[in-house]
Design an enzyme around this catalytic site. Structure first.
Site, mmCIF file in Angstrom:
data_model
loop_
_atom_site.group_PDB
_atom_site.id
_atom_site.type_symbol
_atom_site.label_atom_id
_atom_site.label_comp_id
_atom_site.label_asym_id
_atom_site.label_seq_id
_atom_site.Cartn_x
_atom_site.Cartn_y
_atom_site.Cartn_z
ATOM 1 N N ARG A 29 0.825 -1.201 0.000
ATOM 2 C CA ARG A 29 0.000 0.000 0.000
ATOM 3 C C ARG A 29 0.863 1.256 0.000
ATOM 4 O O ARG A 29 0.513 2.264 -0.632
ATOM 5 C CB ARG A 29 -0.947 -0.007 1.206
ATOM 6 C CG ARG A 29 -2.023 1.072 1.141
ATOM 7 C CD ARG A 29 -3.071 0.884 2.213
ATOM 8 N NE ARG A 29 -2.522 1.046 3.559
ATOM 9 C CZ ARG A 29 -3.223 0.848 4.681
ATOM 10 N NH1 ARG A 29 -4.491 0.475 4.611
ATOM 11 N NH2 ARG A 29 -2.670 1.017 5.855
ATOM 12 N N LYS B 205 -2.512 7.064 1.433
ATOM 13 C CA LYS B 205 -2.213 7.261 2.857
ATOM 14 C C LYS B 205 -1.290 8.477 2.955
ATOM 15 O O LYS B 205 -0.067 8.373 3.071
ATOM 16 C CB LYS B 205 -1.548 6.010 3.405
ATOM 17 C CG LYS B 205 -1.489 5.904 4.913
ATOM 18 C CD LYS B 205 -2.749 5.359 5.505
ATOM 19 C CE LYS B 205 -2.516 5.035 6.988
ATOM 20 N NZ LYS B 205 -3.728 4.652 7.681
ATOM 21 N N GLU C 106 -15.937 6.219 6.550
ATOM 22 C CA GLU C 106 -15.119 5.566 7.572
ATOM 23 C C GLU C 106 -14.987 6.478 8.782
ATOM 24 O O GLU C 106 -15.495 7.604 8.794
ATOM 25 C CB GLU C 106 -13.736 5.241 6.995
ATOM 26 C CG GLU C 106 -13.024 6.430 6.386
ATOM 27 C CD GLU C 106 -11.807 6.032 5.552
ATOM 28 O OE1 GLU C 106 -11.460 4.844 5.513
ATOM 29 O OE2 GLU C 106 -11.192 6.928 4.952
#
Length: 283
Positions: free
Chosen positions: A50, A151, A184
């Site tokens: 990721r 991220k 989220e």
């Protein structure tokens, strides 16, 4: 604490990053948060995959291989004496030190930072009592602005949501997307249980592809559960049998109240407890 900056491990008081580092000036960087169990780093390969995907999305060339980054992480954990303890680990990569200006095309070497510290895991009462959360005014970044699957070190979107939740006494904030669907929490993915089926927002809603989220999706069939990814509203969560969040550091967090609506019996539900018990921790 000993901190790793570009491969040099130093005491926290001596660790330094340039004031001209683009990570500090502009939030121009990416990161991953990991944990270890008694020295075994959980899902390290998935986190590094990721990290590299985030780097590609933001046009950041990582000059270290995954094997080299693994060695840096392991060295930092060992230097901090955490090979036999649970540890919190964060790896950050900024675009590096450059002059003033946002042009990312300048010649610059990325800055690597690895932090490792002892992870204080919560006791049983944390999982029994769960979280009381609220939906917040700040919306999740639109997929076509800074995609939430990146991220990014620019975490202001989630910071504002956390602050708004704290202002009303909630443990965390739930963020909606521009269409009003649930995405989220500030640092977590969300699941609900309704009529013996687990449901979770799809990545297309503006959701981080959480590593622990994927663990739950993979674990579910062995527990007799099916998982469906679909757009979900506040109503869906208000009327759910159970709701929980997934976070790498603490695995599963029962959510017992949303916007003043009690979920289920107001405690950790039996299916959530079953998932928590079956969570695949390293031996």
């Amino acid at each position: 604490m000993l901190v790793n900056i570009n491969g040099e491990i130093k005491p926290l008081a001596e660790a330094r990053i340039s004031p001209l580092d683009r990570g500090y000036l502009y939030g121009d960087g990416i990161f991953e948060t990991l944990r270890s169990y008694q020295g075994q780093i959980f899902k390290l390969a998935e986190h590094l995959d990721r990290l590299f995907a985030s780097a590609k999305a933001v046009l950041l060339d990582i000059p270290w291989s995954k094997e080299e980054l693994t060695a840096q992480i392991e060295a930092t954990v060992e230097a901090n004496g955490l090979t036999e303890q649970d540890a919190y680990i964060r790896i950050s990569l900024s675009r590096g030190e450059a002059g003033i200006g946002i042009d990312p095309a300048v010649e610059v070497e990325p800055t690597l930072m690895v932090i490792a510290k002892e992870l204080e895991t919560p006791g049983p009462e944390f999982y029994e009592q769960g979280w009381k959360v609220t939906t917040v005014p700040t919306r999740r970044n639109h997929n076509e602005t800074v995609n939430p699957r990146i991220k990014s070190c620019n975490f202001l979107n989630s910071i504002l949501a956390k602050a708004e939740a704290k202002l009303v006494g909630a443990d965390d904030g739930i963020m909606l997307n521009q269409q009003g669907f649930i995405t989220e929490g500030t640092v977590s993915n969300l699941f609900l249980l309704k009529d013996k089926q687990l449901k979770t927002p799809p990545l297309s809603a503006g959701v981080l592809a959480g590593v622990t989220r994927e663990v739950v999706i993979e674990l579910a069939p062995s527990l007799g559960l099916t998982v469906k990814e679909e757009n979900l509203t506040r109503y869906d969560f208000y009327t759910a049998d159970e709701v929980f969040a997934t976070v790498t550091s603490v695995e599963i967090i029962p959510i017992v109240e949303i916007d003043g609506r009690v979920i289920g019996e107001g405690t950790c539900g039996p299916v959530t407890a079953k998932i928590l018990k079956g969570f695949p921790r390293p031996e």
